[in-house]
Design a protein around this motif. Structure first.
Motif, PDB file in Angstrom:
ATOM      1  N   MET A  80     -16.633 -21.225 -35.235  1.00  0.00           N
ATOM      2  CA  MET A  80     -15.833 -20.249 -35.962  1.00  0.00           C
ATOM      3  C   MET A  80     -14.515 -19.954 -35.240  1.00  0.00           C
ATOM      4  N   GLU A  81     -14.612 -19.757 -33.920  1.00  0.00           N
ATOM      5  CA  GLU A  81     -13.395 -19.456 -33.153  1.00  0.00           C
ATOM      6  C   GLU A  81     -12.416 -20.619 -33.202  1.00  0.00           C
ATOM      7  N   ALA A  82     -12.928 -21.839 -33.064  1.00  0.00           N
ATOM      8  CA  ALA A  82     -12.057 -23.012 -33.080  1.00  0.00           C
ATOM      9  C   ALA A  82     -11.346 -23.148 -34.427  1.00  0.00           C
ATOM     10  N   LYS A  83     -12.059 -22.887 -35.511  1.00  0.00           N
ATOM     11  CA  LYS A  83     -11.465 -22.971 -36.842  1.00  0.00           C
ATOM     12  C   LYS A  83     -10.350 -21.923 -36.992  1.00  0.00           C
ATOM     13  N   LEU A  84     -10.633 -20.702 -36.568  1.00  0.00           N
ATOM     14  CA  LEU A  84      -9.639 -19.636 -36.631  1.00  0.00           C
ATOM     15  C   LEU A  84      -8.429 -19.974 -35.759  1.00  0.00           C
ATOM     16  N   ALA A  85      -8.681 -20.537 -34.576  1.00  0.00           N
ATOM     17  CA  ALA A  85      -7.583 -20.922 -33.678  1.00  0.00           C
ATOM     18  C   ALA A  85      -6.703 -21.994 -34.315  1.00  0.00           C
ATOM     19  N   ARG A  86      -7.300 -22.966 -34.996  1.00  0.00           N
ATOM     20  CA  ARG A  86      -6.508 -24.010 -35.663  1.00  0.00           C
ATOM     21  C   ARG A  86      -5.605 -23.419 -36.747  1.00  0.00           C
ATOM     22  N   VAL A  87      -6.081 -22.386 -37.421  1.00  0.00           N
ATOM     23  CA  VAL A  87      -5.295 -21.736 -38.467  1.00  0.00           C
ATOM     24  C   VAL A  87      -4.165 -20.903 -37.850  1.00  0.00           C
ATOM     25  N   CYS A  88      -4.465 -20.176 -36.789  1.00  0.00           N
ATOM     26  CA  CYS A  88      -3.499 -19.244 -36.191  1.00  0.00           C
ATOM     27  C   CYS A  88      -2.487 -19.918 -35.274  1.00  0.00           C
ATOM     28  N   THR A  89      -2.852 -21.012 -34.638  1.00  0.00           N
ATOM     29  CA  THR A  89      -2.006 -21.641 -33.627  1.00  0.00           C
ATOM     30  C   THR A  89      -0.605 -21.986 -34.118  1.00  0.00           C
ATOM     31  N   PRO A  90      -0.429 -22.613 -35.279  1.00  0.00           N
ATOM     32  CA  PRO A  90       0.937 -22.954 -35.686  1.00  0.00           C
ATOM     33  C   PRO A  90       1.850 -21.739 -35.842  1.00  0.00           C
ATOM     34  N   VAL A  91       1.297 -20.624 -36.254  1.00  0.00           N
ATOM     35  CA  VAL A  91       2.106 -19.425 -36.459  1.00  0.00           C
ATOM     36  C   VAL A  91       2.350 -18.714 -35.137  1.00  0.00           C
ATOM     37  N   PHE A  92       1.285 -18.432 -34.410  1.00  0.00           N
ATOM     38  CA  PHE A  92       1.391 -17.559 -33.248  1.00  0.00           C
ATOM     39  C   PHE A  92       1.837 -18.262 -31.971  1.00  0.00           C
ATOM     40  N   THR A  93       2.034 -19.567 -32.026  1.00  0.00           N
ATOM     41  CA  THR A  93       2.619 -20.269 -30.879  1.00  0.00           C
ATOM     42  C   THR A  93       4.055 -20.711 -31.180  1.00  0.00           C
TER      43      THR A  93
ATOM     44  N   HIS B 297       8.150 -20.412 -31.643  1.00  0.00           N
ATOM     45  CA  HIS B 297       9.216 -19.755 -30.881  1.00  0.00           C
ATOM     46  C   HIS B 297       9.635 -18.411 -31.484  1.00  0.00           C
ATOM     47  N   PRO B 298       9.766 -18.300 -32.807  1.00  0.00           N
ATOM     48  CA  PRO B 298      10.138 -16.987 -33.359  1.00  0.00           C
ATOM     49  C   PRO B 298       9.114 -15.886 -33.052  1.00  0.00           C
ATOM     50  N   VAL B 299       7.829 -16.213 -33.078  1.00  0.00           N
ATOM     51  CA  VAL B 299       6.808 -15.208 -32.784  1.00  0.00           C
ATOM     52  C   VAL B 299       6.860 -14.825 -31.305  1.00  0.00           C
ATOM     53  N   ARG B 300       7.078 -15.805 -30.421  1.00  0.00           N
ATOM     54  CA  ARG B 300       7.204 -15.476 -28.993  1.00  0.00           C
ATOM     55  C   ARG B 300       8.420 -14.587 -28.773  1.00  0.00           C
ATOM     56  N   TRP B 301       9.544 -14.925 -29.396  1.00  0.00           N
ATOM     57  CA  TRP B 301      10.760 -14.121 -29.255  1.00  0.00           C
ATOM     58  C   TRP B 301      10.515 -12.698 -29.764  1.00  0.00           C
ATOM     59  N   LEU B 302       9.858 -12.568 -30.903  1.00  0.00           N
ATOM     60  CA  LEU B 302       9.553 -11.254 -31.457  1.00  0.00           C
ATOM     61  C   LEU B 302       8.648 -10.467 -30.503  1.00  0.00           C
ATOM     62  N   GLY B 303       7.645 -11.132 -29.942  1.00  0.00           N
ATOM     63  CA  GLY B 303       6.760 -10.473 -28.993  1.00  0.00           C
ATOM     64  C   GLY B 303       7.507  -9.967 -27.775  1.00  0.00           C
ATOM     65  N   LEU B 304       8.419 -10.779 -27.243  1.00  0.00           N
ATOM     66  CA  LEU B 304       9.209 -10.356 -26.087  1.00  0.00           C
ATOM     67  C   LEU B 304      10.154  -9.214 -26.453  1.00  0.00           C
ATOM     68  N   LEU B 305      10.741  -9.272 -27.640  1.00  0.00           N
ATOM     69  CA  LEU B 305      11.610  -8.194 -28.103  1.00  0.00           C
ATOM     70  C   LEU B 305      10.821  -6.895 -28.234  1.00  0.00           C
ATOM     71  N   LEU B 306       9.640  -6.962 -28.821  1.00  0.00           N
ATOM     72  CA  LEU B 306       8.808  -5.769 -28.968  1.00  0.00           C
ATOM     73  C   LEU B 306       8.381  -5.233 -27.604  1.00  0.00           C
ATOM     74  N   LEU B 307       8.066  -6.127 -26.678  1.00  0.00           N
ATOM     75  CA  LEU B 307       7.671  -5.713 -25.341  1.00  0.00           C
ATOM     76  C   LEU B 307       8.801  -4.954 -24.646  1.00  0.00           C
ATOM     77  N   CYS B 308      10.034  -5.365 -24.893  1.00  0.00           N
ATOM     78  CA  CYS B 308      11.200  -4.740 -24.263  1.00  0.00           C
ATOM     79  C   CYS B 308      11.788  -3.601 -25.088  1.00  0.00           C
ATOM     80  N   SER B 309      11.258  -3.335 -26.261  1.00  0.00           N
ATOM     81  CA  SER B 309      11.887  -2.379 -27.178  1.00  0.00           C
ATOM     82  C   SER B 309      12.035  -0.980 -26.595  1.00  0.00           C
ATOM     83  N   ALA B 310      11.068  -0.504 -25.847  1.00  0.00           N
ATOM     84  CA  ALA B 310      11.181   0.840 -25.268  1.00  0.00           C
ATOM     85  C   ALA B 310      12.330   0.918 -24.272  1.00  0.00           C
TER      86      ALA B 310
END
Length: 146
Positions: free
Chosen positions: A1-14, A16-29
């Motif tokens: 189950m985890e592997a299947k979910l990871a295959r679905v999520c990996t293209p989105v959450f890995t 560059h735009p998602v990483r950039w957004l995560g870093l921006l949110l981390l620095c937002s304060a």
């Protein structure tokens, strides 16, 4: 189950735009805090005085420059690990200065300060992980720092 979910999520959450957004949110304060201090410098000076950071005017100016500069380093990838370690250390210092919940009487204010204290510890930990990740890439010889 985890592997299947990871295959679905990996293209989105890995991506560059998602990483950039995560870093921006981390620095937002830090970005928000620096901009608020910049646009109301008298309030920034009062904040430094409130926490006993004297002389207040240079402290306020340095904090503004630091928060903007270190955030830019983390978001852009330029010496990201240095910016992340700096923000982690800054967060820890500021947390122990501003959120001394153990000195407060029991009640709502202490509860809120306690929650904020531990949230800030988590934020410092997140910056440590950013630095760890970038230094781990450097150790492996990877040169893509974006």
């Amino acid at each position: 189950m985890e592997a299947k979910l990871a295959r679905v999520c990996t293209p989105v959450f890995t991506s560059h735009p998602v990483r950039w957004l995560g870093l921006l949110l981390l620095c937002s304060a830090y970005l928000q805090g620096a901009l608020m201090k910049l646009f109301d410098f008298n309030a920034a000076i009062a904040e430094m005085e409130h926490f006993g950071l004297l002389p207040a005017k240079p402290f306020a100016a340095v904090v503004i420059l630091f928060e903007l500069g270190a955030s830019a380093m983390v978001i852009s990838g330029f010496c990201r690990w240095i910016g992340a370690l700096s923000l982690s250390a800054f967060t820890l210092m500021a947390t122990f200065i501003a959120l001394r919940f153990w000195d407060m009487p029991l009640g709502q204010e202490r509860l809120m300060a306690t929650n904020a204290f531990f949230e800030h510890l988590g934020l410092a930990g997140a910056f440590l992980l950013v630095a760890w990740y970038d230094l781990h890439k450097w150790r492996r010889g990877e040169t893509d720092w974006s």
